[in-house]
Design an enzyme around this catalytic site. Sequence first.
Site, PDB file in Angstrom:
ATOM      1  N   LYS A 165      -4.660 -10.300  -6.351  1.00  0.00           N
ATOM      2  CA  LYS A 165      -5.863 -10.485  -5.534  1.00  0.00           C
ATOM      3  C   LYS A 165      -7.025  -9.635  -6.078  1.00  0.00           C
ATOM      4  O   LYS A 165      -6.794  -8.501  -6.511  1.00  0.00           O
ATOM      5  CB  LYS A 165      -5.496 -10.031  -4.107  1.00  0.00           C
TER       6      LYS A 165
ATOM      7  N   LYS B 126       0.816  -1.219   0.000  1.00  0.00           N
ATOM      8  CA  LYS B 126       0.000   0.000   0.000  1.00  0.00           C
ATOM      9  C   LYS B 126       0.848   1.266   0.000  1.00  0.00           C
ATOM     10  O   LYS B 126       0.452   2.275  -0.577  1.00  0.00           O
ATOM     11  CB  LYS B 126      -0.942   0.024   1.204  1.00  0.00           C
TER      12      LYS B 126
ATOM     13  N   LYS C  60     -11.055  -4.208  -3.952  1.00  0.00           N
ATOM     14  CA  LYS C  60     -11.919  -3.051  -4.181  1.00  0.00           C
ATOM     15  C   LYS C  60     -11.123  -1.860  -4.665  1.00  0.00           C
ATOM     16  O   LYS C  60     -11.675  -0.911  -5.195  1.00  0.00           O
ATOM     17  CB  LYS C  60     -12.734  -2.728  -2.920  1.00  0.00           C
TER      18      LYS C  60
END
Length: 347
Positions: free
Chosen positions: A210, A127, A213
């Site tokens: 993966k 991230k 969202k």
Amino acid sequence: MTDAAPTGTQFSPRVFSGIQPSGGLTLGNYLGAIRRFVDMQNANQDSGIETIYCMVDQHAITVWQNPADLTRNTRELAAGYIASGLDPAKSILFNQSQVAEHAQLGWLFNCVARMGWMQRMTQWKDKAGKNQQNASLGLFAYPALMAADILVYHATHVPVGEDQKQHVELTRDIAAKFNHDFGVDFFPMTEPVIEGAATRVMSLRDGSKKMSKSDPSDMSRINMTDDAEAIASKIRKARTDPDALPSEVDGLAERPEARNLVNIYAALSDQTVDQVLADVGGKQFSEFKPMLADLAVAKLSPISGEMARLMETPDEIDAILRKGADQAREIAAPVLKKAYDIVGMIR
Ligand code: AMP
Ligand code: TRP
């Protein structure tokens, strides 16, 4: 449920998990997490084991969230929980920021956890990306708050997708270091519960990533709010290879996209991958994809319909969350109080 790893003290079983309201729910969230939440709620109904499920809004804001979107996504996540079968009469449902004890225990854990532990977290590395200096301090400390979410309830079991295993292991490290540093046996060694055929649902566009969202491509994921047409079209266009489906699991080894679609089919139809392949082995994707699309629509559209209905009365959702927060606080407050005593804080 197995007992939490012994620490000397026996902790009675309690289930906690959370999802970030940082976007819409995906099929990955549903199969990897929410369905397990519902199973654990229902399996533990008669045993008095509490199941506590949170919308972790304080985790969501570790990366920028538009305030109106955060509010809406939190309500939509609550609607998704309820529409999938979580029942506020059986489970405690609430949003994290309403129970201040999470952040309060989180601070103690910021002082227990080590920088090096956080630096090793793969979610942090993913991230924060290349520019770690520009990431928020909250994103770095994220796993300490997650440990507090879990341990402020003395939760022993945490149903999550595969990607969260490392964070639950870190939760154990934090519990162990706290217990050791203060010479107590206060926090349990929590177990992750990672079960089912779809603990890691992959992107429909790239079998090595993966389903998420936050993926920029909407075609990469099935959203819980997608209509039948969108679901069918995304599955039709999902990346695959030219071969027919194998009859045995080994045949999926080097075929991540094929494996992903079969895993999704197995999870949605409550079968093992072996059972599915016994049926569909030898079929081409041109035949299998419509089967999968029909199944996905049949399973997901009642849920998205119910979510839309619940979203029409946001006040009712908010009332459920407030009541859940009151119930959660009743469990969390005495644990935090005891933790403060252990640390030597005057109250
Ligand atoms: P998040 O959306 O990152 O807050 O994740 C919430 C829960 O859904 C966690 O338990 C994750 O492990 C699970 N989850 C998220 N994406 C997937 C996926 N693609 N496959 C399986 N589980 C997932
Ligand atoms: N980190 C989790 C995720 O991204 C969300 C989360 C926060 C969580 N606190 C938690 C999951 C506590 C389980 C238990 O998916």
